[in-house]
Design a protein around this motif. Structure first.
Motif, PDB file in Angstrom:
ATOM      1  N   ILE A   1       5.834   3.746   0.368  1.00  0.00           N
ATOM      2  CA  ILE A   1       5.264   2.408   0.215  1.00  0.00           C
ATOM      3  C   ILE A   1       5.478   1.597   1.487  1.00  0.00           C
ATOM      4  O   ILE A   1       6.578   1.585   2.053  1.00  0.00           O
ATOM      5  N   ALA A   2       4.434   0.916   1.938  1.00  0.00           N
ATOM      6  CA  ALA A   2       4.534  -0.062   3.023  1.00  0.00           C
ATOM      7  C   ALA A   2       4.164  -1.427   2.449  1.00  0.00           C
ATOM      8  O   ALA A   2       3.129  -1.563   1.785  1.00  0.00           O
ATOM      9  N   ARG A   3       5.020  -2.416   2.696  1.00  0.00           N
ATOM     10  CA  ARG A   3       4.800  -3.753   2.153  1.00  0.00           C
ATOM     11  C   ARG A   3       4.676  -4.756   3.304  1.00  0.00           C
ATOM     12  O   ARG A   3       5.519  -4.791   4.202  1.00  0.00           O
ATOM     13  N   ARG A   4       3.626  -5.564   3.230  1.00  0.00           N
ATOM     14  CA  ARG A   4       3.413  -6.591   4.250  1.00  0.00           C
ATOM     15  C   ARG A   4       3.775  -7.952   3.692  1.00  0.00           C
ATOM     16  O   ARG A   4       3.356  -8.328   2.591  1.00  0.00           O
TER      17      ARG A   4
ATOM     18  N   VAL B   1       0.859  -1.178   0.000  1.00  0.00           N
ATOM     19  CA  VAL B   1       0.000   0.000   0.000  1.00  0.00           C
ATOM     20  C   VAL B   1       0.900   1.233   0.000  1.00  0.00           C
ATOM     21  O   VAL B   1       2.013   1.212   0.528  1.00  0.00           O
ATOM     22  N   ALA B   2       0.421   2.321  -0.605  1.00  0.00           N
ATOM     23  CA  ALA B   2       1.286   3.479  -0.777  1.00  0.00           C
ATOM     24  C   ALA B   2       0.520   4.781  -0.623  1.00  0.00           C
ATOM     25  O   ALA B   2      -0.671   4.859  -0.936  1.00  0.00           O
ATOM     26  N   ALA B   3       1.227   5.798  -0.156  1.00  0.00           N
ATOM     27  CA  ALA B   3       0.720   7.162  -0.098  1.00  0.00           C
ATOM     28  C   ALA B   3       1.425   7.993  -1.155  1.00  0.00           C
ATOM     29  O   ALA B   3       2.655   7.978  -1.250  1.00  0.00           O
TER      30      ALA B   3
ATOM     31  N   ARG C   1       0.623   9.937 -13.819  1.00  0.00           N
ATOM     32  CA  ARG C   1       2.067   9.719 -13.699  1.00  0.00           C
ATOM     33  C   ARG C   1       2.402   9.001 -12.393  1.00  0.00           C
ATOM     34  O   ARG C   1       3.225   8.083 -12.358  1.00  0.00           O
ATOM     35  N   TRP C   2       1.762   9.410 -11.315  1.00  0.00           N
ATOM     36  CA  TRP C   2       1.966   8.748 -10.033  1.00  0.00           C
ATOM     37  C   TRP C   2       1.526   7.280 -10.093  1.00  0.00           C
ATOM     38  O   TRP C   2       2.185   6.398  -9.534  1.00  0.00           O
ATOM     39  N   ILE C   3       0.396   7.029 -10.721  1.00  0.00           N
ATOM     40  CA  ILE C   3      -0.109   5.657 -10.818  1.00  0.00           C
ATOM     41  C   ILE C   3       0.876   4.786 -11.586  1.00  0.00           C
ATOM     42  O   ILE C   3       1.161   3.639 -11.185  1.00  0.00           O
ATOM     43  N   GLU C   4       1.424   5.295 -12.666  1.00  0.00           N
ATOM     44  CA  GLU C   4       2.424   4.549 -13.432  1.00  0.00           C
ATOM     45  C   GLU C   4       3.647   4.252 -12.562  1.00  0.00           C
ATOM     46  O   GLU C   4       4.186   3.139 -12.585  1.00  0.00           O
ATOM     47  N   HIS C   5       4.077   5.246 -11.816  1.00  0.00           N
ATOM     48  CA  HIS C   5       5.236   5.075 -10.941  1.00  0.00           C
ATOM     49  C   HIS C   5       4.950   4.020  -9.868  1.00  0.00           C
ATOM     50  O   HIS C   5       5.794   3.155  -9.582  1.00  0.00           O
ATOM     51  N   ALA C   6       3.760   4.078  -9.283  1.00  0.00           N
ATOM     52  CA  ALA C   6       3.394   3.098  -8.255  1.00  0.00           C
ATOM     53  C   ALA C   6       3.281   1.699  -8.846  1.00  0.00           C
ATOM     54  O   ALA C   6       3.689   0.714  -8.218  1.00  0.00           O
TER      55      ALA C   6
END
Length: 247
Positions: free
Chosen positions: A231-234, A6-8, A27-32
């Motif tokens: 980004i936080a990854r679980r 999940v990301a901010a 652009r942000w969505i592509e980067h994410a």
């Protein structure tokens, strides 16, 4: 426990320019997507900036054709994308968050707790639905909603694994609001994601500080200033976090 990222989007809105903001969101969505993000959260009123007096001209309907670009991006990247916008529905204007799900579903959340001069331009809303799947259920909040414990409690009672708050937090309110988010994480055993604006807006000094807390109330990460993707990854070992400049 299944993997989840999940990301901010610590985002700088272009004041009153919806078209420019949609392009920048893409652009942000592509980067994410390049970072394998499953859910991307933008700050409060990210599509317009915090421009309260312009609400009558900027407010959008849930089916505004300009939003289709965001819906398509969410589908194409198999990502949930949550943006902030002034929304016109039920014969009223609301400060809202709209979620674009990978299957094409659109869900609206209308801010429940208005703050200050917001009351002159917007009506309080009734929130919105929980969404997701078991172990990935998401509940939303918008800025001043953070301060109301009842909203966090209802989210947890509904089965939320993540409480996602898009906000415009000033330097003056930041520490207090973060203390509340950490408290709700601890009290209600749910992770918390905060997306804040990267730059000042609407007369408020905002300097980022997007953050993530695990379900024990531990702050896993607090971002610095400027536009960046947090980004936080679980995984099976818990939550890890990282920050990426937009580049």
């Amino acid at each position: 426990m299944p993997l989840w990222s999940v990301a901010a989007a610590q985002y700088a809105s272009r004041a009153r320019d919806i078209d420019a903001n949609i392009s920048h969101h893409l652009r942000w969505i592509e980067h994410a997507a390049a970072q394998g993000v499953d859910l991307l959260l933008f700050p409060e009123l990210s599509l317009t900036g915090y421009e309260l007096e312009a609400a009558p001209e900027l407010a959008m309907s849930p089916n505004d054709p300009r939003l289709e670009l965001l819906a398509s991006a969410a589908r194409n990247h198999h990502m949930t994308v949550i943006v902030g916008l002034p929304l016109r529905m039920d014969h009223a204007q609301h400060i809202a968050a709209m979620s674009f799900l990978p299957d094409g579903t659109r869900l609206s959340y209308a801010k429940r707790q208005l703050h200050g001069s917001e009351q002159a331009f917007f009506a309080p809303g009734h929130g919105g639905p929980l969404f997701g799947v078991p172990t990935r259920n998401v509940a939303l909040a918008v800025c001043a909603d953070i301060a109301v414990e009842q909203f966090a409690r209802e989210a947890a009672e509904g089965g939320a694994d993540l409480y996602a708050a898009g906000a415009l937090l000033s330097e003056q309110s930041y520490d207090n609001d973060c203390q509340l988010l950490a408290r709700w994480a601890t009290a209600y055993n749910m992770s918390v994601l905060l997306a804040n604006h990267a730059t000042p807006g609407g007369g408020y000094q905002c300097n980022g500080g997007s953050a993530f807390w695990d379900a024990n109330g531990k702050q896993v990460i607090r971002a610095g200033d400027g536009e960046l993707l947090m980004i936080a990854r679980r995984n099976a070992g818990g939550w890890q976090a990282e920050v990426h400049p937009l580049g």
